[in-house]
Design an enzyme around this catalytic site. Structure first.
Site, mmCIF file in Angstrom:
data_model
loop_
_atom_site.group_PDB
_atom_site.id
_atom_site.type_symbol
_atom_site.label_atom_id
_atom_site.label_comp_id
_atom_site.label_asym_id
_atom_site.label_seq_id
_atom_site.Cartn_x
_atom_site.Cartn_y
_atom_site.Cartn_z
ATOM 1 N N ARG A 40 0.831 -1.213 0.000
ATOM 2 C CA ARG A 40 0.000 0.000 0.000
ATOM 3 C C ARG A 40 0.863 1.259 0.000
ATOM 4 O O ARG A 40 0.512 2.273 0.591
ATOM 5 C CB ARG A 40 -0.963 0.012 1.188
ATOM 6 N N SER A 56 -11.400 -0.690 3.198
ATOM 7 C CA SER A 56 -10.446 -0.963 4.287
ATOM 8 C C SER A 56 -9.847 0.333 4.807
ATOM 9 O O SER A 56 -9.215 1.064 4.061
ATOM 10 C CB SER A 56 -9.336 -1.882 3.785
ATOM 11 N N GLU A 63 -4.990 3.364 5.853
ATOM 12 C CA GLU A 63 -4.816 3.412 4.391
ATOM 13 C C GLU A 63 -5.390 4.732 3.879
ATOM 14 O O GLU A 63 -4.952 5.260 2.873
ATOM 15 C CB GLU A 63 -5.583 2.257 3.738
#
Length: 339
Positions: free
Chosen positions: A164, A238, A335
């Site tokens: 990520r 998420s 995130e």
């Protein structure tokens, strides 16, 4: 060029949070983007670049210029015996790009079906799901240097993709706007069904003949069963990354929590622990405080039930971080980008 004032951003973020942009414009071409950024009026004005708005948390009004990137187009730029090279505009909806590939029987992104957002945002955080990441199908991208207003090309190696992560979230943050991305798709599929519940879902769906469409259908089924539709309940998917911890730390935790869930990391010295499991074990699954909370089916998803505000969601995220850290000694990292 149409620059509007005092525009609501509620429709431009998947949390459905109410926030106002002092100035707002939408660009459909690279030329239009350069034109906006060349305006002397906004030279020193703070700027926020929006794609699908699926990875941001608006915690307040934005005092500056919001630029919605809507550069479209999917073009085959090269082809050989085994591969097809596709260039997609930054504003293309990611799932629509995946469906385009599947319709042409080009493999590589089927495991990434139904991920919210746009093509331009995908490499920024190296989106991934069910054993596949953007870096696995990435060829290059073009980005506009915000200082020089010149277009630069970034290769796979230059993007420094991680879990990520990319240089566009770190060393090059706020320095570039991604314009288009070129992907390498395969004419011969290499199926990835070992991760998550794909294999079981394929069996439940009665699919015996593997195909990229079958895998895509299974991934869509899984995501729809676990994750709320932003059109029905505000969320950004998420919210936290899955933490990776040293093996020694994991072994210690396993003694205390025998049922702890884990996955192997790319780094053999690290173990990946699902953030959703940690949050659920800390007691947050299904939590609700007024109009915000944690999703009842997936603890990794923070939600806006309607009328919530970003500041409250940010404060909830901090509470979850503190709670998980206190219980497991693991600090979760978002995130989502806080604006």
């Amino acid at each position: 060029m149409n620059i509007q004032e005092n525009i609501s951003l509620k429709a431009y973020n998947t949390f459905g949070l109410e926030a106002t942009a002092q100035y707002f414009t939408e660009v459909k071409t690279v030329e239009a983007l350069v034109e906006v950024l060349s305006l002397e009026t906004f030279k020193d004005t703070p700027k926020l670049f929006l794609g699908g708005g699926s990875n941001i948390l608006l915690t307040k009004d934005f005092e500056g210029l919001v630029i919605k990137i809507d550069i479209q187009g999917i073009e085959k730029v090269d082809e050989n015996e085994n591969h097809v090279y596709l260039k997609a505009g930054a504003g293309v909806v990611w799932h629509e790009f995946v469906m385009h590939c599947i319709a042409h029987d080009w493999a590589g992104v089927e495991n990434l079906s139904l991920i919210p957002g746009t093509v331009g945002a995908a490499p920024m955080q190296n989106i991934g799901a069910y054993g596949i990441e953007i870096k696995d199908v990435f060829e290059k991208l073009e980005a506009l240097n915000l200082e020089t207003l010149e277009i630069e090309t970034f290769t796979l190696e230059q993007c420094h993709f991680g879990y990520r992560e990319s240089i566009f979230k770190n060393s090059h943050k706020n320095q570039y706007v991604i314009l288009n991305v070129t992907f390498i798709l395969s004419k011969t599929p290499n199926f990835h069904v070992e991760y998550g519940a794909i294999k079981d879902t394929l069996k439940e769906m009665g699919i015996e003949q593997l195909s990229i469409k079958a895998i895509s259908d299974a991934v869509i089924h899984i995501r729809q069963s676990k994750l709320p539709n932003p059109a029905e309940i505000g969320n950004s998917g998420s919210f936290f990354k899955n933490p990776e911890i040293p093996k020694a730390q994991f072994d210690t935790l396993k003694e205390k929590f025998p049922h702890i869930v884990s996955f192997p990391s790319v780094n053999p010295e690290l173990i990946k622990v699902p953030a959703g499991w940690l949050i659920e074990q800390a007691g947050w699954k299904g939590y609700r405080d007024g109009q915000i909370g944690v999703h009842a089916k997936q603890a990794l998803v923070l939600v806006n039930h309607g009328g919530g505000n970003g500041k409250a969601i940010k404060e909830l995220a901090y509470k979850i971080q503190d709670s998980v850290n206190e219980k497991f000694g693991i600090l979760l990292h978002p995130e989502v980008n806080f604006i």
